[in-house]
Motif scaffolding. Structure first.
Motif, PDB file in Angstrom:
ATOM      1  N   VAL A  73       0.804  -1.021   0.093  1.00  0.00           N
ATOM      2  CA  VAL A  73       0.328   0.072   0.028  1.00  0.00           C
ATOM      3  C   VAL A  73       0.874   1.413   0.040  1.00  0.00           C
ATOM      4  O   VAL A  73       1.876   1.536   0.997  1.00  0.00           O
ATOM      5  CB  VAL A  73      -0.859  -0.073   0.936  1.00  0.00           C
ATOM      6  N   GLU A  74       0.639   1.771  -0.695  1.00  0.00           N
ATOM      7  CA  GLU A  74       1.325   3.619  -1.133  1.00  0.00           C
ATOM      8  C   GLU A  74       0.121   4.006  -0.605  1.00  0.00           C
ATOM      9  O   GLU A  74      -0.857   4.095  -0.621  1.00  0.00           O
ATOM     10  CB  GLU A  74       1.648   4.037  -2.268  1.00  0.00           C
ATOM     11  N   ASP A  75       0.957   5.478  -0.804  1.00  0.00           N
ATOM     12  CA  ASP A  75      -0.654   6.926  -0.328  1.00  0.00           C
ATOM     13  C   ASP A  75      -1.109   7.235  -1.347  1.00  0.00           C
ATOM     14  O   ASP A  75      -0.333   6.539  -2.397  1.00  0.00           O
ATOM     15  CB  ASP A  75       0.008   7.712   0.591  1.00  0.00           C
ATOM     16  N   PHE A  80       4.366   7.023  -0.182  1.00  0.00           N
ATOM     17  CA  PHE A  80       4.980   6.894   0.975  1.00  0.00           C
ATOM     18  C   PHE A  80       4.670   5.053   0.543  1.00  0.00           C
ATOM     19  O   PHE A  80       3.851   5.411  -0.049  1.00  0.00           O
ATOM     20  CB  PHE A  80       4.869   7.173   2.428  1.00  0.00           C
ATOM     21  N   ARG A  81       5.137   4.472   1.123  1.00  0.00           N
ATOM     22  CA  ARG A  81       4.620   2.874   0.923  1.00  0.00           C
ATOM     23  C   ARG A  81       5.091   2.135   2.222  1.00  0.00           C
ATOM     24  O   ARG A  81       6.355   1.929   2.598  1.00  0.00           O
ATOM     25  CB  ARG A  81       5.621   2.091  -0.132  1.00  0.00           C
ATOM     26  N   PHE A  82       3.922   1.541   2.788  1.00  0.00           N
ATOM     27  CA  PHE A  82       4.648   0.560   4.363  1.00  0.00           C
ATOM     28  C   PHE A  82       5.512  -0.276   3.752  1.00  0.00           C
ATOM     29  O   PHE A  82       5.796  -0.894   2.753  1.00  0.00           O
ATOM     30  CB  PHE A  82       3.143  -0.596   4.422  1.00  0.00           C
ATOM     31  N   TYR A 188      -7.014   8.439  10.036  1.00  0.00           N
ATOM     32  CA  TYR A 188      -5.968   8.223  10.942  1.00  0.00           C
ATOM     33  C   TYR A 188      -5.958   9.911  11.079  1.00  0.00           C
ATOM     34  O   TYR A 188      -5.652  10.802  10.856  1.00  0.00           O
ATOM     35  CB  TYR A 188      -4.896   8.004   9.757  1.00  0.00           C
ATOM     36  N   HIS A 190      -2.420  11.923  13.183  1.00  0.00           N
ATOM     37  CA  HIS A 190      -0.572  11.586  13.037  1.00  0.00           C
ATOM     38  C   HIS A 190      -0.067  12.875  14.105  1.00  0.00           C
ATOM     39  O   HIS A 190      -0.241  13.807  14.096  1.00  0.00           O
ATOM     40  CB  HIS A 190       0.565  12.643  12.003  1.00  0.00           C
ATOM     41  N   PHE A 203       5.737  14.937   3.616  1.00  0.00           N
ATOM     42  CA  PHE A 203       4.259  14.524   4.769  1.00  0.00           C
ATOM     43  C   PHE A 203       3.911  15.716   5.411  1.00  0.00           C
ATOM     44  O   PHE A 203       2.395  15.599   5.081  1.00  0.00           O
ATOM     45  CB  PHE A 203       5.066  13.539   6.341  1.00  0.00           C
ATOM     46  N   SER A 298       7.960   3.040   7.209  1.00  0.00           N
ATOM     47  CA  SER A 298       7.498   3.419   6.043  1.00  0.00           C
ATOM     48  C   SER A 298       8.338   3.593   4.763  1.00  0.00           C
ATOM     49  O   SER A 298       9.609   4.244   5.450  1.00  0.00           O
ATOM     50  CB  SER A 298       6.158   4.782   5.167  1.00  0.00           C
ATOM     51  N   LEU A 309      10.610   6.007   7.287  1.00  0.00           N
ATOM     52  CA  LEU A 309       9.987   6.714   8.267  1.00  0.00           C
ATOM     53  C   LEU A 309      10.275   5.883   9.086  1.00  0.00           C
ATOM     54  O   LEU A 309       9.479   4.896   8.783  1.00  0.00           O
ATOM     55  CB  LEU A 309       8.866   7.884   7.427  1.00  0.00           C
ATOM     56  N   TYR A 313       2.104   2.673  15.584  1.00  0.00           N
ATOM     57  CA  TYR A 313       1.000   2.678  15.719  1.00  0.00           C
ATOM     58  C   TYR A 313       0.282   2.476  16.797  1.00  0.00           C
ATOM     59  O   TYR A 313       0.834   1.549  17.982  1.00  0.00           O
ATOM     60  CB  TYR A 313       0.622   2.288  14.415  1.00  0.00           C
ATOM     61  N   ASN A 344       1.120   7.464  14.637  1.00  0.00           N
ATOM     62  CA  ASN A 344       0.164   7.203  13.998  1.00  0.00           C
ATOM     63  C   ASN A 344      -0.962   6.930  15.161  1.00  0.00           C
ATOM     64  O   ASN A 344      -0.768   5.972  16.345  1.00  0.00           O
ATOM     65  CB  ASN A 344       0.079   6.373  13.112  1.00  0.00           C
ATOM     66  N   GLY A 363      -5.041  13.072   9.144  1.00  0.00           N
ATOM     67  CA  GLY A 363      -4.233  12.527   7.844  1.00  0.00           C
ATOM     68  C   GLY A 363      -5.056  12.388   7.292  1.00  0.00           C
ATOM     69  O   GLY A 363      -6.297  13.081   6.705  1.00  0.00           O
ATOM     70  N   ASP A 364      -4.282  12.234   5.621  1.00  0.00           N
ATOM     71  CA  ASP A 364      -5.619  12.168   5.090  1.00  0.00           C
ATOM     72  C   ASP A 364      -6.121  10.755   4.295  1.00  0.00           C
ATOM     73  O   ASP A 364      -6.942  10.402   3.802  1.00  0.00           O
ATOM     74  CB  ASP A 364      -5.089  12.477   3.057  1.00  0.00           C
ATOM     75  N   GLY A 365      -5.528   9.978   5.386  1.00  0.00           N
ATOM     76  CA  GLY A 365      -6.176   8.002   5.391  1.00  0.00           C
ATOM     77  C   GLY A 365      -7.479   8.015   5.611  1.00  0.00           C
ATOM     78  O   GLY A 365      -7.371   8.242   6.474  1.00  0.00           O
TER      79      GLY A 365
END
Ligand SMILES: COc1cc([C@H]2SCC(=O)N2Cc2ccccc2)c(Br)cc1O
Length: 390
Positions: A73-75, A80-82, A188, A190, A203, A298, A309, A313, A344, A363-365
């Motif tokens: 998963v990416e934003d 970013f990617r997990f 989410y 942060h 970010f 990430s 990063l 969590y 997060n 966040g935007d997620g």
């Protein structure tokens, strides 16, 4: 609503049923007699074959790690990617009672390259007053080069088939996308711990009328935790933490039904995987509060100065004596001390009571929670949800 060719065929709440309170809470379809569950795997497109991934094998665990690191998963802006670690994957996929057969991969027949993955782990989850043995589905990942080949639906059907073979008929999963039909939609938040790095990687942005030094000062945290009796969780704490957590989770409509075995696995500290702290009252030696976070870095895609990063969590937290603000500020202090860049948290459980005051930003997620083959009466507010999936 958007056409969900696959999901409209599945026993999940359908958009057309939304608001129909006449439909009872509980399973949508009855179990199938085990003799009628499809015994052989679903057909894959011809170049591909199923494989079961044994994460105890260093080689296979590394193949899974590399696939996820490059294709998970990416934003929305692909910044970013997990980057789940191998230790984290072994922890997440080897809880009490796990099935290796639920760790499913897809390989290219000729090259044997691992190109897709999906997993399930068993979990007892309470919905209202009913405890249901479910599969928690996670890590659905298809290699970037094989997207839109309709591999995901057949992988979901295959993991469902293997879950059915173990006589389990419900599942829980989350997604950043809207599918039929979320039981809850969370946000989410942060908390910057290393604002300079978060701004450098794009970010965070420097606030209006804010200098960098003013921003660093805004997020500064003390060097030490402030609560007397704050310490790391240890193995001998498992019974008391189980009691504290079970009692706390009772108030939520959907929550895990953790026993001591589950607490030992999910909450005993594991370096760079999961951290757990508790307050042992200095007078009574009673354990009155608990907090935990998991470590999920990430990859930073396309920044000259940084490649990773370090993110924490929020996991499960209980406050019975110490105010939420003080308890969670101590967690932030610990995370900063351990060099995390960001902390997060979802707005689930009581988290909204501390998010704003402790300088978390939204966040935007968005994260949507789903149950498979289980209807609940109402869509839940995040504060009614007591479940954190990895
Ligand atoms: C980019 O905004 C967000 C991205 C993510 C996810 S998507 C892929 C990834 O790596 N993330 C973890 C992350 C990356 C960066 C900062 C915080 C968390 C989440 Br979840 C919530 C956000 O608001």
């Amino acid at each position: 609503a958007k056409r969900h060719k696959f999901w409209e065929t599945q026993p999940v709440g359908q958009f057309k049923d939304l608001g129909d309170e006449s439909l009872p809470e509980g399973p949508i379809e009855p179990p199938t007699p085990l003799s009628e569950v499809k015994q052989e795997p679903y057909n894959l497109p011809s170049p591909y074959e199923w494989t079961t991934c044994d994460l105890d094998s260093e080689y296979t665990c590394n193949e899974v790690y590399v696939l996820l690191t490059n294709n998970y998963v990416e934003d929305d802006e692909n910044m970013f990617r997990f980057n789940y670690s191998k230790e984290f994957l072994r922890w997440a996929l080897h809880p009490p009672g796990y099935f290796k057969s639920w760790h499913i991969g897809v390989r290219v027949k000729t090259s044997k390259k691992l190109v897709a993955f999906i997993t399930g782990v068993p979990a007892r989850i309470r919905a209202s007053d009913t405890v249901v043995l479910m599969a928690e589905i996670n890590f659905l990942c298809v290699h970037k080069k094989l997207r839109s080949k309709r591999l995901a639906p057949v992988m979901i059907k295959e993991v469902t088939r293997r879950v059915h073979l173990e006589n389990i008929w419900q599942a829980a999963y989350t997604a950043g996308v809207v599918l039929p039909t979320p039981i809850s939609t969370c946000q989410y938040w942060h908390r910057s711990l290393n604002p300079k790095k978060l701004i450098d990687v794009g970010f965070s942005r420097l606030g209006a009328r804010m200098t960098m030094s003013r921003t660093i000062k805004l997020y500064k945290l003390p060097d030490q935790t402030v609560t007397p009796g704050f310490r790391k969780m240890e193995p001998h704490d498992v019974p008391a933490v189980t009691r504290l957590l079970r009692n706390y989770l009772k108030q939520f409509v959907v929550a895990p039904d953790f026993d001591e075995n589950d607490v030992e696995h999910w909450l005993l500290p594991k370096e760079d995987v999961v951290d757990s702290y508790l307050i042992e009252s200095p007078e009574s030696h009673e354990i009155t509060d608990f907090c935990s976070f998991y470590t999920l870095p990430s990859s930073i895609l396309g920044n000259q100065n940084y490649s990773t990063l370090k993110a924490a969590y929020s996991y499960y937290n209980v406050s019975t004596k110490i105010p939420w603000i003080q308890l969670m500020n101590d967690v932030l202090i610990v995370a900063k001390k351990k060099d995390y860049d960001v902390f997060n948290a979802l707005d689930v459980m009581h988290n909204e009571t501390f998010l704003k005051e402790l300088k978390f930003g939204p966040g935007d997620g968005k994260l949507h929670y789903y149950l498979y083959n289980y209807r609940i009466k109402h869509v839940l507010r995040p504060s009614e949800l007591g479940l954190v999936l990895l």
